[in-house]
Design an enzyme around this catalytic site. Structure first.
Site, PDB file in Angstrom:
ATOM      1  N   CYS A  23       0.802  -1.226   0.000  1.00 24.56           N
ATOM      2  CA  CYS A  23       0.000   0.000   0.000  1.00 24.56           C
ATOM      3  C   CYS A  23       0.832   1.272   0.000  1.00 24.56           C
ATOM      4  O   CYS A  23       0.292   2.367  -0.054  1.00 24.56           O
ATOM      5  CB  CYS A  23      -0.985   0.008   1.170  1.00 24.56           C
ATOM      6  SG  CYS A  23      -2.440  -0.983   0.790  1.00 24.56           S
ATOM      7  N   HIS A  67     -12.075   9.757  -8.774  1.00 23.67           N
ATOM      8  CA  HIS A  67     -11.133   9.696  -9.892  1.00 23.67           C
ATOM      9  C   HIS A  67      -9.961  10.661  -9.735  1.00 23.67           C
ATOM     10  O   HIS A  67      -9.452  11.213 -10.713  1.00 23.67           O
ATOM     11  CB  HIS A  67     -11.853   9.906 -11.231  1.00 23.67           C
ATOM     12  CG  HIS A  67     -12.661   8.707 -11.635  1.00 23.67           C
ATOM     13  ND1 HIS A  67     -13.849   8.395 -11.040  1.00 23.67           N
ATOM     14  CD2 HIS A  67     -12.418   7.747 -12.553  1.00 23.67           C
ATOM     15  CE1 HIS A  67     -14.321   7.281 -11.577  1.00 23.67           C
ATOM     16  NE2 HIS A  67     -13.473   6.861 -12.496  1.00 23.67           N
ATOM     17  N   GLU A 116     -12.435  -0.112   1.714  1.00 18.75           N
ATOM     18  CA  GLU A 116     -11.393  -0.047   0.686  1.00 18.75           C
ATOM     19  C   GLU A 116     -11.559  -1.222  -0.266  1.00 18.75           C
ATOM     20  O   GLU A 116     -11.263  -1.119  -1.446  1.00 18.75           O
ATOM     21  CB  GLU A 116     -10.002  -0.109   1.330  1.00 18.75           C
ATOM     22  CG  GLU A 116      -9.502   1.235   1.793  1.00 18.75           C
ATOM     23  CD  GLU A 116      -7.999   1.263   2.008  1.00 18.75           C
ATOM     24  OE1 GLU A 116      -7.337   0.213   1.916  1.00 18.75           O
ATOM     25  OE2 GLU A 116      -7.501   2.368   2.278  1.00 18.75           O
TER      26      GLU A 116
END
Ligand SMILES: [Zn+2]
Length: 126
Positions: A23, A67, A116
């Site tokens: 991550c 986005h 997530e």
């Protein structure tokens, strides 16, 4: 006690700072955000909150991140864009967006949950 929830989804990229593992690299998620409201009274229409009103506030908060590379968007240019910090962000944005006239009965934000992935979530409870 009544509870009402709104749930929205969005896609965005992030990377975790001060983290050793996959991550720390730039990657994306299809996030899901759920905000739960609670209160003991209903208005004369029988509503705790109007879904449309609170969904609009949530959608505005999401539009800021949708986005995008979240690490570029304040406060996440400083604050790590973990699901935990994002849950607090959505709580704070909802609080700011809940205008005085919008709520006809006493309502509190019970919890904000951020997914997530389908199996990893974080919850912020004020
Ligand atoms: Zn991630």
């Amino acid at each position: 006690m009544f509870e009402v929830a709104v749930l929205e989804t969005f896609a965005a990229g992030h990377s975790l700072r001060n983290y050793k593992g996959a991550c720390e690299n730039i990657h994306g998620h299809n996030y899901r955000v759920e905000i739960v409201f609670a209160g003991e009274q209903l208005d004369e229409t029988g509503l705790l909150v109007d879904f449309i009103d609170v969904r609009d506030v949530l959608r505005q908060a999401i539009a800021y991140l949708d986005h995008q590379f979240i690490n570029d968007r304040p406060p996440f240019d400083v604050l790590n864009p973990s699901a935990e910090n994002m849950a607090k962000y959505f709580h704070d944005e909802m609080r700011k967006g809940m205008q005085a006239g919008m709520m006809k009965v006493p309502v509190r934000i019970q919890s904000v949950k951020v997914w997530e992935t389908d199996t990893c979530t974080a919850v912020y409870r004020p």
